[in-house]
Design a protein around this motif. Structure first.
Motif, PDB file in Angstrom:
ATOM      1  N   UNK A 169       0.835  -1.207   0.000  1.00  0.00           N
ATOM      2  CA  UNK A 169       0.000   0.000   0.000  1.00  0.00           C
ATOM      3  C   UNK A 169       0.865   1.250   0.000  1.00  0.00           C
ATOM      4  N   UNK A 170       1.952   1.212   0.766  1.00  0.00           N
ATOM      5  CA  UNK A 170       2.847   2.369   0.815  1.00  0.00           C
ATOM      6  C   UNK A 170       3.526   2.590  -0.532  1.00  0.00           C
ATOM      7  N   UNK A 171       3.930   1.490  -1.170  1.00  0.00           N
ATOM      8  CA  UNK A 171       4.622   1.620  -2.460  1.00  0.00           C
ATOM      9  C   UNK A 171       3.698   2.193  -3.526  1.00  0.00           C
ATOM     10  N   UNK A 172       2.463   1.703  -3.571  1.00  0.00           N
ATOM     11  CA  UNK A 172       1.551   2.202  -4.610  1.00  0.00           C
ATOM     12  C   UNK A 172       1.204   3.668  -4.340  1.00  0.00           C
ATOM     13  N   UNK A 173       1.092   4.040  -3.063  1.00  0.00           N
ATOM     14  CA  UNK A 173       0.876   5.451  -2.722  1.00  0.00           C
ATOM     15  C   UNK A 173       2.041   6.295  -3.240  1.00  0.00           C
ATOM     16  N   UNK A 174       3.249   5.789  -3.042  1.00  0.00           N
ATOM     17  CA  UNK A 174       4.443   6.550  -3.416  1.00  0.00           C
ATOM     18  C   UNK A 174       4.520   6.811  -4.918  1.00  0.00           C
ATOM     19  N   UNK A 175       4.147   5.820  -5.731  1.00  0.00           N
ATOM     20  CA  UNK A 175       4.317   6.001  -7.180  1.00  0.00           C
ATOM     21  C   UNK A 175       3.069   6.534  -7.887  1.00  0.00           C
ATOM     22  N   UNK A 176       1.939   6.660  -7.165  1.00  0.00           N
ATOM     23  CA  UNK A 176       0.726   7.154  -7.837  1.00  0.00           C
ATOM     24  C   UNK A 176       0.155   8.424  -7.191  1.00  0.00           C
ATOM     25  N   UNK A 177       0.843   8.958  -6.175  1.00  0.00           N
ATOM     26  CA  UNK A 177       0.373  10.214  -5.569  1.00  0.00           C
ATOM     27  C   UNK A 177       1.575  11.138  -5.314  1.00  0.00           C
ATOM     28  N   UNK A 178       1.271  12.371  -4.893  1.00  0.00           N
ATOM     29  CA  UNK A 178       2.343  13.321  -4.540  1.00  0.00           C
ATOM     30  C   UNK A 178       2.438  13.499  -3.032  1.00  0.00           C
ATOM     31  N   UNK A 179       2.091  12.466  -2.280  1.00  0.00           N
ATOM     32  CA  UNK A 179       2.051  12.584  -0.819  1.00  0.00           C
ATOM     33  C   UNK A 179       3.446  12.268  -0.266  1.00  0.00           C
ATOM     34  N   UNK A 180       4.301  13.277  -0.285  1.00  0.00           N
ATOM     35  CA  UNK A 180       5.728  13.012  -0.059  1.00  0.00           C
ATOM     36  C   UNK A 180       6.098  12.562   1.350  1.00  0.00           C
ATOM     37  N   UNK A 181       5.284  12.941   2.328  1.00  0.00           N
ATOM     38  CA  UNK A 181       5.635  12.555   3.697  1.00  0.00           C
ATOM     39  C   UNK A 181       5.039  11.200   4.091  1.00  0.00           C
ATOM     40  N   UNK A 182       4.136  10.657   3.257  1.00  0.00           N
ATOM     41  CA  UNK A 182       3.444   9.418   3.626  1.00  0.00           C
ATOM     42  C   UNK A 182       4.394   8.222   3.820  1.00  0.00           C
ATOM     43  N   UNK A 183       5.377   7.996   2.916  1.00  0.00           N
ATOM     44  CA  UNK A 183       6.235   6.813   3.092  1.00  0.00           C
ATOM     45  C   UNK A 183       6.956   6.800   4.444  1.00  0.00           C
TER      46      UNK A 183
END
Lengths: 202, 202
Positions: A169-183
């Motif tokens: 879930x973290x990886x897909x968030x990282x490559x499909x959103x601009x949520x830079x602090x999420x990882x």
């Protein structure tokens, strides 16, 4: 994902095709990928690729096998460590605080290929294999830790499933959103989850 | 995802186009989708769709807004409940033990659209918005729970990020692999995570 480490089971010709496929995927994505563009990446004819692989999908399935072999090599590195360090090493690899450009591009390519698995059974089988491999690797580390008393006596498979879902879930968030602090938030929370689930002795 | 619930902000014509888009996506997937095929789904001409949307991507971005509105309606239902029940309700919605066929197909469509976000900035903005919405919704429930003493005083945003990553990882596993027991394992582990992170008083 990086493809610089050696993997066995692959002839030199096949390895060269895999590396060309990877470079073409980075440049054009799944939708823009063609055998011609792969051939262009290493000055070979399309025929020399078709000698090894029947179609673009056939080649991409081999490419996913190549990725699986690469994962196996990568994970094998930490296998001799004590379970505590081994688990930390795996988490650091799977949820890096920062990805360099090649790692980021590689994960982007994997998500594009994974999206094919929604409608293509052969791709689906490969991603089933990849997720099984991740869960089994983590599960085995946890079981070793339970056996030698490092970890609490938890249901290892359930904890492993949780970790893999969170990582993916973290990886897909990282490559499909601009949520830079999420990882970073997920990395911290995952370490905290592992601490309280496996390491705390109540 | 189901699109049967009412959403405001959409004219009747737009709603009909969104519903036709959804049906066409279910049938053909992102790659097989075209304005013609969408028009076929509700006996309208292509021109009547182009009157509202400039291109297929323009229409799909509107479709993602439609999905976001639907999420908002869906999540608003549990907002008056006490934080404990509200969080349980959200988790049950996001990680159902079983998905019916329409929910499964809907998630498949979302993953296909999400895959476009790797290379298309407009899609990327939408998925940033979708993940932000999920994190914010869960974060607010946790903050309410901390305020009224239901939950422990944790860093709400970090726990919310963890839950959303786990949920998203579980969903992509479900629609891209054949690992049929994985969703239930993640659901159980997530409930257990929430219990030990938010509800236990040590």
């Amino acid at each position: 994902m990086s493809i610089d480490s050696a993997t066995q089971n692959w002839s030199t010709a096949e390895r060269k095709i895999m590396e060309a496929t990877y470079r073409a995927m980075l440049e054009y994505g799944y939708s823009g990928l063609s055998i011609s563009r792969i051939a262009d990446q290493f000055d070979k004819s399309k025929a020399s690729i078709y000698y090894h692989y029947d179609s673009k999908d056939d080649l991409l399935l081999a490419f996913l096998d190549f990725v699986v072999d690469r994962f196996k090599t990568d994970f094998a590195e930490g296998v001799d460590e004590d379970p505590n360090s081994a688990l930390t090493t795996v988490i650091e690899k799977l949820v890096p605080l920062r990805m360099n450009d090649e790692e980021f591009q590689g994960q982007r390519v994997l998500i594009e290929l994974r999206s094919q698995a929604t409608r293509n059974d052969a791709f689906r089988e490969k991603f089933t294999e990849i997720n099984e491999l991740l869960v089994r690797t983590i599960c085995e580390i946890i079981e070793r830790g339970i056996e030698n008393g490092t970890f609490r006596d938890v249901e290892a498979a359930r904890v492993a499933e949780h970790i893999v879902a969170t990582v993916n879930g973290s990886t897909i968030d990282r490559v499909t959103t601009d949520r830079e602090t999420a990882p970073a938030a997920v990395r911290i929370s995952l370490v905290s989850y592992i601490d309280s689930e496996l390491r705390s002795h109540r």
